[in-house]
Write a protein that holds these residues in place. Structure first.
Motif, PDB file in Angstrom:
ATOM      1  N   ARG A  61       0.830  -1.207   0.000  1.00 52.46           N
ATOM      2  CA  ARG A  61       0.000   0.000   0.000  1.00 52.46           C
ATOM      3  C   ARG A  61       0.859   1.249   0.000  1.00 52.46           C
ATOM      4  O   ARG A  61       0.513   2.258  -0.614  1.00 52.46           O
ATOM      5  N   LEU A  87      -1.433 -13.613  -0.405  1.00 52.09           N
ATOM      6  CA  LEU A  87      -2.600 -13.510  -1.284  1.00 52.09           C
ATOM      7  C   LEU A  87      -3.077 -14.837  -1.858  1.00 52.09           C
ATOM      8  O   LEU A  87      -4.178 -14.915  -2.395  1.00 52.09           O
ATOM      9  N   ARG A 137     -12.499  -1.873   4.846  1.00 52.50           N
ATOM     10  CA  ARG A 137     -12.028  -1.168   3.643  1.00 52.50           C
ATOM     11  C   ARG A 137     -10.502  -1.175   3.574  1.00 52.50           C
ATOM     12  O   ARG A 137      -9.918  -1.339   2.501  1.00 52.50           O
ATOM     13  N   GLN A 140      -9.397  -4.579   2.369  1.00 55.65           N
ATOM     14  CA  GLN A 140      -9.627  -4.716   0.929  1.00 55.65           C
ATOM     15  C   GLN A 140      -8.653  -3.865   0.115  1.00 55.65           C
ATOM     16  O   GLN A 140      -8.138  -4.315  -0.916  1.00 55.65           O
ATOM     17  N   ASP A 141      -8.371  -2.658   0.573  1.00 59.03           N
ATOM     18  CA  ASP A 141      -7.401  -1.804  -0.118  1.00 59.03           C
ATOM     19  C   ASP A 141      -6.000  -2.416  -0.083  1.00 59.03           C
ATOM     20  O   ASP A 141      -5.246  -2.322  -1.055  1.00 59.03           O
ATOM     21  N   SER A 142      -5.656  -3.056   1.015  1.00 59.73           N
ATOM     22  CA  SER A 142      -4.349  -3.712   1.131  1.00 59.73           C
ATOM     23  C   SER A 142      -4.250  -4.901   0.184  1.00 59.73           C
ATOM     24  O   SER A 142      -3.202  -5.126  -0.436  1.00 59.73           O
ATOM     25  N   ILE A 143      -5.323  -5.645   0.061  1.00 60.91           N
ATOM     26  CA  ILE A 143      -5.337  -6.771  -0.878  1.00 60.91           C
ATOM     27  C   ILE A 143      -5.177  -6.266  -2.308  1.00 60.91           C
ATOM     28  O   ILE A 143      -4.392  -6.807  -3.085  1.00 60.91           O
ATOM     29  N   LYS A 144      -5.908  -5.213  -2.656  1.00 59.64           N
ATOM     30  CA  LYS A 144      -5.781  -4.636  -4.003  1.00 59.64           C
ATOM     31  C   LYS A 144      -4.355  -4.169  -4.268  1.00 59.64           C
ATOM     32  O   LYS A 144      -3.795  -4.416  -5.342  1.00 59.64           O
ATOM     33  N   ALA A 145      -3.761  -3.497  -3.292  1.00 60.49           N
ATOM     34  CA  ALA A 145      -2.386  -3.011  -3.448  1.00 60.49           C
ATOM     35  C   ALA A 145      -1.427  -4.183  -3.618  1.00 60.49           C
ATOM     36  O   ALA A 145      -0.486  -4.112  -4.425  1.00 60.49           O
ATOM     37  N   LEU A 147      -2.131  -7.122  -4.931  1.00 65.97           N
ATOM     38  CA  LEU A 147      -2.335  -7.665  -6.275  1.00 65.97           C
ATOM     39  C   LEU A 147      -1.656  -6.799  -7.335  1.00 65.97           C
ATOM     40  O   LEU A 147      -1.017  -7.312  -8.262  1.00 65.97           O
ATOM     41  N   VAL A 148      -1.774  -5.490  -7.178  1.00 68.46           N
ATOM     42  CA  VAL A 148      -1.122  -4.557  -8.112  1.00 68.46           C
ATOM     43  C   VAL A 148       0.393  -4.701  -8.009  1.00 68.46           C
ATOM     44  O   VAL A 148       1.097  -4.754  -9.031  1.00 68.46           O
TER      45      VAL A 148
END
Length: 170
Positions: A61, A87, A137, A140-145, A147-148
């Motif tokens: 993140r 992940l 949230r 979820q934002d940490s998971i998205k980061a 993955l990116v």
């Protein structure tokens, strides 16, 4: 036509699908291992119990496109491995889905989680006021980061001619 009890319908459906002859050991283990967590869903709604965010996702993140300490393919591979651990496997890795018995256990755990969560009146407001919605949230934002970050690392590895896992397998 008479209404049949749900249990009779479920047994008939399982027998027809071939599940009745399968070993349910893995599904039972999965259910027993997850029932405590599913039943504690109200504790998460009240923000008494929080999902811990792995350090590698917190780092992602902070700098999803950071290039520090990425001099060699082994450096990239090590970071990808840490992200895979947090992940799960990436899309280019062979996926092995759960069997029918494990899927049944997951459905039962979802029912336990939903029932436990339904015990809290005005649940959405409780989650907002307790801070649980904000923490969710952040997770979820940490998971998205993460993955990116993993996709970025694999793209960088591919550009440098690295082999998997520092680059995509396919």
């Amino acid at each position: 036509m008479r209404a049949r009890p749900l249990s009779v319908v479920l047994v008939a459906a399982l027998a027809a699908s071939g599940c009745a002859q399968m070993s349910f050991d893995r599904g039972a283990d999965r259910f027993q291992g997850g029932v405590g967590q599913a039943a504690s869903a109200p504790l998460q709604d009240l923000n008494i119990q929080q999902t811990e965010i792995p350090a590698v996702l917190v780092e992602a993140r902070g700098a999803p496109y950071g290039r520090a300490d990425l001099r060699r393919c082994a450096d990239i591979s090590a970071q990808v491995a840490r992200l895979d651990e947090a992940l799960g496997p990436d899309l280019d890795q062979p996926q092995q889905g759960p069997g029918r018995d494990e899927q049944a256990a997951d459905l039962a755990l979802d029912a336990v989680r939903d029932t436990a969560s339904d015990l809290i009146p005005f649940r959405s407001w409780v989650r907002r006021l307790s801070g649980a919605a904000q923490h969710s949230r952040e997770v979820q934002d940490s998971i998205k980061a993460g993955l990116v970050r993993r996709a970025f690392l694999k793209g960088l590895g591919q550009q440098r001619g690295c082999r998997p896992p520092a680059a995509p397998s396919a």
